[in-house]
Design an enzyme around this catalytic site. Sequence first.
Site, PDB file in Angstrom:
ATOM      1  N   LYS A 112     -17.011  15.889 -11.312  1.00  0.00           N
ATOM      2  CA  LYS A 112     -15.611  15.433 -11.376  1.00  0.00           C
ATOM      3  C   LYS A 112     -15.475  14.483 -12.565  1.00  0.00           C
ATOM      4  O   LYS A 112     -16.344  13.629 -12.804  1.00  0.00           O
ATOM      5  CB  LYS A 112     -15.263  14.721 -10.073  1.00  0.00           C
ATOM      6  N   SER A 139      -8.058  14.716  -4.706  1.00  0.00           N
ATOM      7  CA  SER A 139      -7.991  14.732  -6.140  1.00  0.00           C
ATOM      8  C   SER A 139      -9.111  15.539  -6.796  1.00  0.00           C
ATOM      9  O   SER A 139      -9.041  15.831  -7.989  1.00  0.00           O
ATOM     10  CB  SER A 139      -7.974  13.316  -6.691  1.00  0.00           C
ATOM     11  N   SER A 191     -10.311  12.702  -1.020  1.00  0.00           N
ATOM     12  CA  SER A 191     -10.333  13.520  -2.230  1.00  0.00           C
ATOM     13  C   SER A 191     -11.503  14.477  -2.377  1.00  0.00           C
ATOM     14  O   SER A 191     -11.492  15.294  -3.297  1.00  0.00           O
ATOM     15  CB  SER A 191     -10.270  12.605  -3.460  1.00  0.00           C
TER      16      SER A 191
END
Lengths: 90, 481
Positions: free
Chosen positions: B80, B155, B179
């Site tokens: 990420k 996210s 997330s």
Amino acid sequence: MISIEELKYLAEISKINLTDDEINKFPPQLNKTIEYIDILEELASDESITLDLHEINFDELRDDVVKKSDGQPIIKNLTEEGFLRGPKMK
Amino acid sequence: MGHLHDLLAYEVVEGIKSQQFTAEQYVGSIIKRIEDVDSKLHSFITVDSEGALSSAKIIDRKIKEKEDIGSLPGVTIGIKDNISTKGIRTTCASKILEGYVPSYDATVIRKLKENGAIILGKLNLDEFGMGSTTEYSSFHSTHNPWNLDYVPGGSSGGSGAAVAAGECTVSLGSDTGGSIRCPASFCSVVGVKPTYGRVSRYGLISYANSLEQIGPICRSVKDAVMIMNIISGKDIMDNTSTQSTPIAIQSKLGKLNIAIIKELINGSDHDVTRTVYSASEKFKDIGYSCEEVSIKNLDYALPSYYTLASAEASSNLARYDNIRYGFDFPIEEYKWDTYFSNVRKNFGQEVKRRILIGSYVLSSGYYSKYYLKARMLRSLLKLELLKLFNKYDLLIGPTMPILPFKIGEKIDDPFKMYLIDINTVLANLAGIPAISIPVGFSNGLPIGLQIMAAPFQEQKLIDASLALEDTIDIQRRPNSI
């Protein structure tokens, strides 16, 4: 609730320039959130509730030994002489 | 055997160690996979093919020379893009950091590399981790591999989509309010948020540092265990981290007591409720006990989360002044008292909203009304959950109260977006571990089950998840892509 004046104040303390569109758009959006978090008022304050959540064991502190720093940081704004550039103070 | 890119992490390790294929062949197939599908998914912000292939060659050479290759040789990992990777730009999907290249690896990255894992590239996210659909990325939206018109969750949407589509073996995400678990649920893969402090946050670019943890997203529970055991551990660079016991694939814990959280299951869409109840029946079939419980303070959890997360965000994002890291914003034209505000207008709108809310709840006159109350609720909630964990081993419920929805559907109403986090924020507020595992579909859209345990009881989460995985075989890779 947040008025446009209060929004401008918050933007000032947060150091963010808002566009005119955002100044108009944000108050109703933010107010929905603020209305939602208003529910926290229902909770009676209780000073006996500890706010400590995460215990960390500090028995082991590392030895106070000087270590070599891990190489050159790469900072985009470094000048050739190795200085950081910032805006002019007045 | 299907395609190489379908292999699970432990299968890749076996295959490379036994020399059925080389790391170079495997990484080559993954890079080809990205080339084939990422134009449809947009999971990646940066792909480092050159670095990945060069690391693969090193692994192959080490195998030939019988050197130590660690426990994850050849396993490709998507990271990420809010986790620092040395030499690979790390943008947090923000214009504010679009030129930032870290000079160091996050601790989790260092540990993975030491074990032979191959860092493939950086995955898309909502800007600075603020969002639940990846639509707030300043680059592009990511598409759900199960249906390209739908959101992958957020996210860590890039992390969820990439793993589901076979664009990497496993991925890392971060979880502040759900997330990791949200995209895991929306993409039919496994996602773990560790106990707060189990995994070092050194190198994770902060959004809300009392709430967030880095964790794996994988196509199998066993893969998640492999990654968790590598990335966990006390780190001198993160004073909130602590040592923990490695997770075993086979434990001696035996049958567990489970409780379904009534409010979470009742507040969900019909198909979600039905599927989750059906999964809970499977637990009963294998001998676990399963009751229903209520959480008294549940209504205050989401308001408390948004108060605390926004407050911490306003503080953590104060550092973005374009002096130490940033992008091309001319210094000469601005005076010192206008420079920063002008730089910072380059945040996306959602980030701006959260910083403003954060400043509001911390400001004079509102601090006790919102921030202190939120902290108090947090303690109350944690105490309540710990009390439940005295009686039950695990608490379960749907990961998300709704099915994945279409891209663009909730973007105009940020508040509507906040409400979908209702099930996941509990674990972050209380610092407890939580997993999302796929348990079914509705009209082709994935549904995830969330399981939570007491602090540092990840073993129980894994036991239950492995048992469920054995019983219900849920598809982890869409056929359509």
